[in-house]
Scaffold this active site. Structure first.
Site, PDB file in Angstrom:
ATOM      1  CG  ASN A   9      32.268  34.615  34.834  1.00 18.52           C
ATOM      2  OD1 ASN A   9      31.475  33.918  35.468  1.00 18.52           O
ATOM      3  ND2 ASN A   9      33.326  35.195  35.394  1.00 18.52           N
ATOM      4  CE  LYS A  11      32.388  38.389  36.782  1.00 23.55           C
ATOM      5  NZ  LYS A  11      33.216  39.512  37.179  1.00 23.55           N
ATOM      6  CG  HIS A  95      37.203  34.946  37.831  1.00 25.10           C
ATOM      7  ND1 HIS A  95      37.015  36.000  38.705  1.00 25.10           N
ATOM      8  CD2 HIS A  95      36.773  35.373  36.620  1.00 25.10           C
ATOM      9  CE1 HIS A  95      36.488  37.014  38.028  1.00 25.10           C
ATOM     10  NE2 HIS A  95      36.329  36.664  36.769  1.00 25.10           N
ATOM     11  CD  GLU A  97      34.632  38.312  40.311  1.00 30.36           C
ATOM     12  OE1 GLU A  97      33.845  37.376  40.099  1.00 30.36           O
ATOM     13  OE2 GLU A  97      34.629  39.365  39.637  1.00 30.36           O
ATOM     14  CD  GLU A 167      38.656  37.801  33.401  1.00 27.83           C
ATOM     15  OE1 GLU A 167      37.691  38.091  32.693  1.00 27.83           O
ATOM     16  OE2 GLU A 167      38.539  37.320  34.537  1.00 27.83           O
ATOM     17  N   GLY A 173      34.618  44.510  36.065  1.00 22.72           N
ATOM     18  CA  GLY A 173      33.401  45.066  36.647  1.00 22.72           C
ATOM     19  C   GLY A 173      33.504  46.543  36.995  1.00 22.72           C
ATOM     20  CB  SER A 212      35.081  46.774  31.625  1.00 25.63           C
ATOM     21  OG  SER A 212      34.884  46.785  33.035  1.00 25.63           O
TER      22      SER A 212
HETATM   23  P1  PGA Z   1      33.342  42.113  33.549  1.00 23.73           P
HETATM   24  O1  PGA Z   1      33.865  40.723  34.163  1.00 23.73           O
HETATM   25  O2  PGA Z   1      33.149  41.905  32.057  1.00 23.73           O
HETATM   26  O3  PGA Z   1      32.069  42.409  34.265  1.00 23.73           O
HETATM   27  O4  PGA Z   1      34.416  43.129  33.817  1.00 23.73           O
HETATM   28  C1  PGA Z   1      34.788  39.912  33.483  1.00 23.73           C
HETATM   29  C2  PGA Z   1      35.134  38.709  34.345  1.00 23.73           C
HETATM   30  O5  PGA Z   1      35.337  38.857  35.537  1.00 23.73           O
HETATM   31  O6  PGA Z   1      35.224  37.570  33.841  1.00 23.73           O
END
Ligand code: PGA
Length: 259
Positions: A9, A11, A95, A97, A167, A173, A212
């Site tokens: 992803n 982003k 997601h 976000e 998640e 992140g 992460s």
């Molecule tokens: P990350 O993001 O691996 O940077 O923690 C995962 C995601 O939000 O899909």
């Protein structure tokens, strides 16, 4: 057996040049991997370019978001049929976000899931609890609500292409990762919840971990019986990190009868 899926992803990151570097590098480093499905989720504007680099490789293409409705006066939005037209096979739905920054609620998320299914896109439904919800012991309740609100709008018989990504919001992140045991506990709960609605689907549905996931923790997470791959954010922007995670998934065993 469930074939592990590793999804990158990106982003809101990347450029035309980086799209080329990433896809060429990932293709080169993963040619011998036959036990893992690798999916890339670039920003909308790079889908076309990514598609051209992905052609004639085993890589899969998807999008990070979709709007409900097929066409119309929705300035700035992109429909499921447009994504399918651009060669997308998968789309992220819900997601965290989208849920938090863009205030997308359970109903809109369920409508997006429905739109994806109707356009024959494979939805990757993201679920997960915040730190506060985990601390108050509400993890299972939150995830149950996120999944059941979709089942209310799209009957489980139509879920056969669906992937779920667990998640934990506090791990995205942040560099914090759920321990393999803590993640496995939630994955098992999700599989049991699906089994209550459709036993066969629960056996074949892939449940990814995201938050992460990095080369140094991927193998331990992917060794868990109910973790069938990863949704990778930060580490998907670096060829070596992403392909090392793909290598770990390529070696992972995921017996279909585990739960
Ligand atoms: P990350 O993001 O691996 O940077 O923690 C995962 C995601 O939000 O899909």
């Amino acid at each position: 057996m469930r074939t592990p899926l590793v999804a990158g992803n990106w982003k809101m990151h990347g450029s035309q040049a980086q799209t080329k570097v990433l896809i060429e590098g990932i293709t080169r480093e993963t040619t011998s991997f036959h036990g893992v499905e690798i999916l890339l989720l670039p920003p909308f504007v790079y889908l076309s370019l990514a598609r051209s680099f992905i052609a004639n490789t085993p890589l899969h293409l998807g999008a990070q978001n979709v709007y409900v409705g097929d066409h119309g006066a929705f300035t700035g939005e992109v429909s499921a049929s447009m994504l399918a037209d651009m060669g997308c096979e998968y789309v992220l739905i819900g997601h965290s976000e989208r849920r938090t920054i863009f205030k997308e609620d359970l109903t809109l998320t369920a409508k997006k899931f429905k739109t994806a299914v109707e356009a024959n896109l494979k939805p990757i439904l993201c679920v997960g609890e915040t730190q506060k919800e985990r601390e108050s012991g509400a993890t299972q309740l939150v995830i149950q609500e996120q999944i059941l609100s979709i089942i209310e709008m799209v009957e489980i018989a139509q879920w056969n292409q669906t992937v779920i990504a667990y998640e934990p919001v506090w791990a995205i992140g942040t560099g914090l990762t759920a321990t393999p045991q803590a993640a496995e506990e939630v994955h098992r709960f999700i599989r049991e919840l699906i089994a209550q609605n459709n036993v066969d689907l629960a056996k074949t549905m892939r449940i990814l971990y995201g938050g992460s996931m990095k080369p140094d923790n991927a193998s331990a997470l992917l060794a868990m019986p109910n973790i069938d791959g990863g949704l990778i954010g930060g580490a998907s922007l670096d060829v070596a990190s992403f392909t090392n995670i793909c290598a770990a998934a390529n070696q992972a065993q995921t017996p279909a009868n585990a739960h």
